[in-house]
Motif scaffolding. Structure first.
Motif, short mmCIF file in Angstrom:
data_model
loop_
_atom_site.label_atom_id
_atom_site.label_comp_id
_atom_site.label_asym_id
_atom_site.label_seq_id
_atom_site.Cartn_x
_atom_site.Cartn_y
_atom_site.Cartn_z
N LEU A 98 -12.73 20.81 -12.00
CA LEU A 98 -13.18 20.28 -13.29
C LEU A 98 -13.61 18.82 -13.15
O LEU A 98 -13.04 18.11 -12.33
CB LEU A 98 -12.05 20.39 -14.32
CG LEU A 98 -11.78 21.82 -14.82
CD1 LEU A 98 -10.46 21.88 -15.58
CD2 LEU A 98 -12.93 22.30 -15.70
N PRO A 99 -14.59 18.39 -13.98
CA PRO A 99 -15.23 19.11 -15.07
C PRO A 99 -16.39 20.01 -14.65
O PRO A 99 -16.90 20.76 -15.50
CB PRO A 99 -15.74 17.98 -15.98
CG PRO A 99 -16.03 16.86 -15.05
CD PRO A 99 -14.99 16.95 -13.95
N ALA A 100 -16.82 19.97 -13.38
CA ALA A 100 -18.05 20.67 -12.99
C ALA A 100 -17.99 22.17 -13.29
O ALA A 100 -18.96 22.75 -13.79
CB ALA A 100 -18.32 20.44 -11.50
N GLY A 101 -16.86 22.81 -13.01
CA GLY A 101 -16.76 24.25 -13.19
C GLY A 101 -16.99 24.67 -14.63
O GLY A 101 -17.57 25.73 -14.91
N LEU A 102 -16.57 23.85 -15.57
CA LEU A 102 -16.79 24.15 -16.99
C LEU A 102 -18.23 23.82 -17.39
O LEU A 102 -18.89 24.61 -18.07
CB LEU A 102 -15.81 23.36 -17.86
CG LEU A 102 -15.99 23.54 -19.36
CD1 LEU A 102 -15.71 24.98 -19.80
CD2 LEU A 102 -15.10 22.57 -20.14
N ASP A 103 -18.70 22.66 -16.96
CA ASP A 103 -20.08 22.25 -17.30
C ASP A 103 -21.08 23.34 -16.88
O ASP A 103 -21.96 23.72 -17.66
CB ASP A 103 -20.44 20.95 -16.57
CG ASP A 103 -19.65 19.74 -17.09
OD1 ASP A 103 -19.04 19.86 -18.19
OD2 ASP A 103 -19.63 18.71 -16.41
N GLU A 104 -20.93 23.82 -15.65
CA GLU A 104 -21.88 24.82 -15.15
C GLU A 104 -21.82 26.11 -15.96
O GLU A 104 -22.84 26.70 -16.28
CB GLU A 104 -21.60 25.11 -13.66
CG GLU A 104 -21.98 23.95 -12.76
CD GLU A 104 -21.44 24.07 -11.35
OE1 GLU A 104 -21.59 23.10 -10.58
OE2 GLU A 104 -20.87 25.14 -11.01
N PHE A 105 -20.61 26.54 -16.29
CA PHE A 105 -20.49 27.78 -17.06
C PHE A 105 -21.13 27.62 -18.44
O PHE A 105 -21.85 28.49 -18.92
CB PHE A 105 -19.01 28.18 -17.19
CG PHE A 105 -18.81 29.51 -17.85
CD1 PHE A 105 -18.91 30.68 -17.12
CD2 PHE A 105 -18.55 29.59 -19.21
CE1 PHE A 105 -18.74 31.92 -17.73
CE2 PHE A 105 -18.39 30.83 -19.83
CZ PHE A 105 -18.49 31.99 -19.08
N VAL A 106 -20.85 26.47 -19.08
CA VAL A 106 -21.38 26.23 -20.43
C VAL A 106 -22.90 26.08 -20.41
O VAL A 106 -23.60 26.57 -21.29
CB VAL A 106 -20.70 24.99 -21.05
CG1 VAL A 106 -21.45 24.49 -22.28
CG2 VAL A 106 -19.25 25.34 -21.42
N ASP A 107 -23.41 25.40 -19.39
CA ASP A 107 -24.85 25.13 -19.35
C ASP A 107 -25.66 26.31 -18.83
O ASP A 107 -26.84 26.42 -19.16
CB ASP A 107 -25.13 23.90 -18.48
CG ASP A 107 -24.59 22.62 -19.12
OD1 ASP A 107 -24.46 22.60 -20.36
OD2 ASP A 107 -24.26 21.67 -18.38
N GLU A 108 -25.07 27.14 -18.01
CA GLU A 108 -25.87 28.17 -17.36
C GLU A 108 -25.51 29.60 -17.75
O GLU A 108 -26.40 30.44 -17.90
CB GLU A 108 -25.80 27.99 -15.84
CG GLU A 108 -26.45 26.65 -15.44
CD GLU A 108 -26.14 26.20 -14.03
OE1 GLU A 108 -26.01 27.07 -13.16
OE2 GLU A 108 -26.01 24.98 -13.82
#
Lengths: 462, 462
Positions: free
Chosen positions: A398-408
């Motif tokens: 985190l936070p990348a794992g959440l950002d990617e899921f939300v954005d993609e």
């Protein structure tokens, strides 16, 4: 969204810097800011931007010695305090926290969740757990943890008392009529007068009724007693199933048990944990996965697996299969998780080292590795294949794992009509489609609270 | 600011819609929004705009039956949950909440305040109280409350355990060295291994050390045992003294007792409760006061006084003096408050009705009624006259009572050089000038925690 293509329920498991044991070593992990409110609030706001139904906080009542603080992030914020800061940092997303029934007082827990639910405008949820670790018992004046059956017996009474307290104020008990000087109607505030095996609680609660009636009840039991508890009480269930086959079996099992308890199957939402690794190509996703695996120290993984299996595995050859020395009857802790680990080991014929690495990365949750399209496809296959009602989204880091899921991934689910484009309700019960059921306690045999208590209108006497 | 003219310490008592029993009836009171996070956050932000040292939340572990929910706002939010939302809504102001030592577990309380202190960047404070009401005992499986001495004995052990837990992580225990894979240094995380009369707690805490070392300890005891407890432990003391004469006596008494405990008198800040009523003229302020008195139902006031004196007063003539039937030895509750009420009644020769109205409006705190200049003058007279180190500001009704104080009185105190123009520190200890004292527990005879615990480096074994 037709009934044949139901929408996903999505929960975000807000877990420090990610679910992987080595997540904190990732260059993109927020290791330096994990202890700040700004970081925690940013995660919850990102989940809210992704229109998740709720954020979820886990807990333990000890500094997990087995995780080993030398190797990983062993601390746990007190979940209700953290959750309350997230309530102030967000507007619509649901807010779930884990609180144990093993070493607390129902009156304290009812107040804390009641207050959270009221102040958040009806967004609260309680993940009801029991505490099984010896080191948790030692922090509460006990020599060892309660046995499995007693833990669940206590949990049931604890939960029933908390729910009676939440209901001790009728929704319209506050009158607030300035002209007459009448603030509340004492006839609508009831003591509960509970006298049980584990607790005696008079009530009423000193917190008024929340806008959603009462917080949503979450549970994650995977043992046979745990599943029965969940079928009886839970409105949301966090599952831990490594593949669609085991997810289907768990799903069918719990829904059937719920029906046997007189409940509608739709009244329980089952959310397996899922760890997405999103790449622009499948190869990129797999490379991300490999990079993460390279961060894990084998020694840390073996120590971690030793905890789940309650056996010191450091003396065994990591290149050979798990030795056949385990007996679920001897396991004091999470029996369901134990059985899943043994099952994975046997079916996938993993070496001890590979099993340890797998558990350190996923516990026994599933990975979905690929492009956003591939992950969305696989999520739909689980939902449409009778494996779940949605997912509890865990992240590698985190936070990348959440950002990617939300954005993609989320936009694809929205395009496909499988997830809300925006919130349509104010409360968590609204998001989940789980209306408050005033009759649900009485129906299951908990006696109604007396309608009146003399203390409320009598003056204290000498 | 010279040492001869010390600055004020100011705390804001964030009390629903105001301290007056009839506050909710005031046309300007936020009676309709009191249950919302937006309103609560607005109050704390106003106090922060006024550069207060801290906001303070009271508590009770029961729906006070004696207050009578028909007549007034009897509910209490769970204070740590509310306080955590205020942490997220503010940046600099200190955050204090009341939590009882009578019916909880030190491990839970240490975690909650530790988490609040960490997430708020070192702004937390704990008001340590004991619970004396019978109706509180009934919510926790007991037939009656603990006797006065046992309550304080338990409170001391509870507090010592909590403070040992807060210190169980050394400030630099987290290493977070991505390269080596070393997250924390287990040699800097210590179990406490407490085995006492009331509690057995192994530790360590599962929450790292906060930026201010540990939360500030607040206390409000007014009985002889309560004052001794405060002199030994407290860093901030909330007093309840109706006039400068009684404030001076309390102040001298506690500072002397602190010195006898080996503490510096400056290490304790004594803050009497004070209720300002600000007018553009004195006549306007007095008219505001009269209006407020007119909102109080006499029946509600008599019921309320009956609680404090633990005697049903409804059968006595309200136009005659308080009957001479009271004995402090028989009082189970707040003995100090009881003595103050009897003292006011005798010295001011009030009728029972007038005494009840006075207590309903102020408890036994002081009023300051007049122009902003007159109130600032009187505050200075208390500070310079040896009556206090500052004030805990209560309000007749909210949000107006706070807005007026912040907009009209605070600027005068700032002009006079008696209050900060802006925050100069990041932590509450910084605001108060009360640095963390690592040695303070050991010095007072609490044994040092063992330096190491095998559990932290050993793998779990079967």
């Amino acid at each position: 969204m037709t009934p044949e293509r139901p929408p996903f329920v999505l929960s975000f498991f807000q877990d420090k810097v990610g679910h992987d044991l080595a997540a904190w070593r990732h260059p993109e992990a927020a290791t330096e800011t994990v202890l700040t409110l700004e970081y925690q609030a940013r995660l919850a706001r990102t989940a809210e931007r992704g229109k998740f139904d709720m954020v979820f906080l886990a807990d333990a009542l000890t500094l997990l010695p087995e995780n080993n603080s030398a190797f990983t992030t062993t601390f746990y914020f007190e979940p209700l305090v953290l959750l309350a800061t997230l309530a102030a940092a967000t507007k619509r997303i649901g807010l779930a926290a884990t609180v144990s029934t093993s070493y607390g007082e129902p009156y304290h827990v009812a107040r804390a969740f009641g207050t959270l639910d009221l102040l958040s405008g009806g967004r609260g949820a309680w993940n009801v757990v029991t505490s099984m670790r010896e080191s948790e018992a030692w922090n509460f004046g006990r020599e060892g943890s309660l046995d499995h059956a007693t833990r669940y017996e206590r949990a049931q009474e604890f939960l029933d008392v908390v729910r009676l307290l939440w209901r001790s104020w009728e929704p319209d008990a506050i009158v607030a009529d300035r002209a007459s000087g009448r603030f509340a109607d004492p006839d609508k505030i009831h003591p509960i007068r509970h006298r049980g095996r584990h607790f005696a609680v008079e009530g009423p609660l000193n917190v008024p009724r929340s806008p959603q009636g009462e917080p949503v009840i979450v549970q994650a039991g995977a043992s046979s007693i745990g599943k029965a508890f969940a079928a009886r009480n839970a409105e949301v269930i966090f599952a831990s199933t490594p593949d669609l086959r085991s997810a289907r079996a768990f799903y069918a099992d719990v829904k059937e048990a719920a029906v046997a308890e007189g409940r509608r199957p739709e009244a329980i939402k089952i959310l397996p944990g899922m760890i997405p690794i999103v790449g622009r190509t499948r190869a990129e996703a797999e490379e991300k996965h490999r990079f993460l695996k390279g961060l894990l120290l084998p020694e840390a993984a073996i120590r971690y697996l030793s905890q789940w299996l309650e056996t010191d595995l450091s003396g065994f050859d990591p290149d050979r299969p798990l030795p056949d020395i385990f007996d679920i009857e001897r396991i004091r802790g999470q029996k369901g998780r134990f059985a899943n680990i043994i099952d994975i080991s046997r079916r996938e014929k993993l070496t001890l080292g590979a099993l340890a690495a797998r558990v350190a990365a996923t516990r026994t949750h599933c990975f979905m590795v690929g492009t956003a399209e591939e992950i969305a496809d696989e999520m739909e296959a689980w939902l449409d294949g009778g494996g779940c009602d949605g997912f509890n989204i865990l992240t590698t880091h985190l936070p990348a794992g959440l950002d990617e899921f939300v954005d993609e991934v989320v936009p694809l689910l929205q395009e496909r009509g499988r997830f809300r484009a925006d919130y349509e309700h104010e409360t968590l019960r609204g998001h989940l489609g789980l209306p408050f059921d005033e009759a649900s306690l009485e129906r299951r045999g908990v006696s109604e609270a007396p309608r009146y208590h003399a203390r409320l209108t009598e003056t204290a006497s000498a």
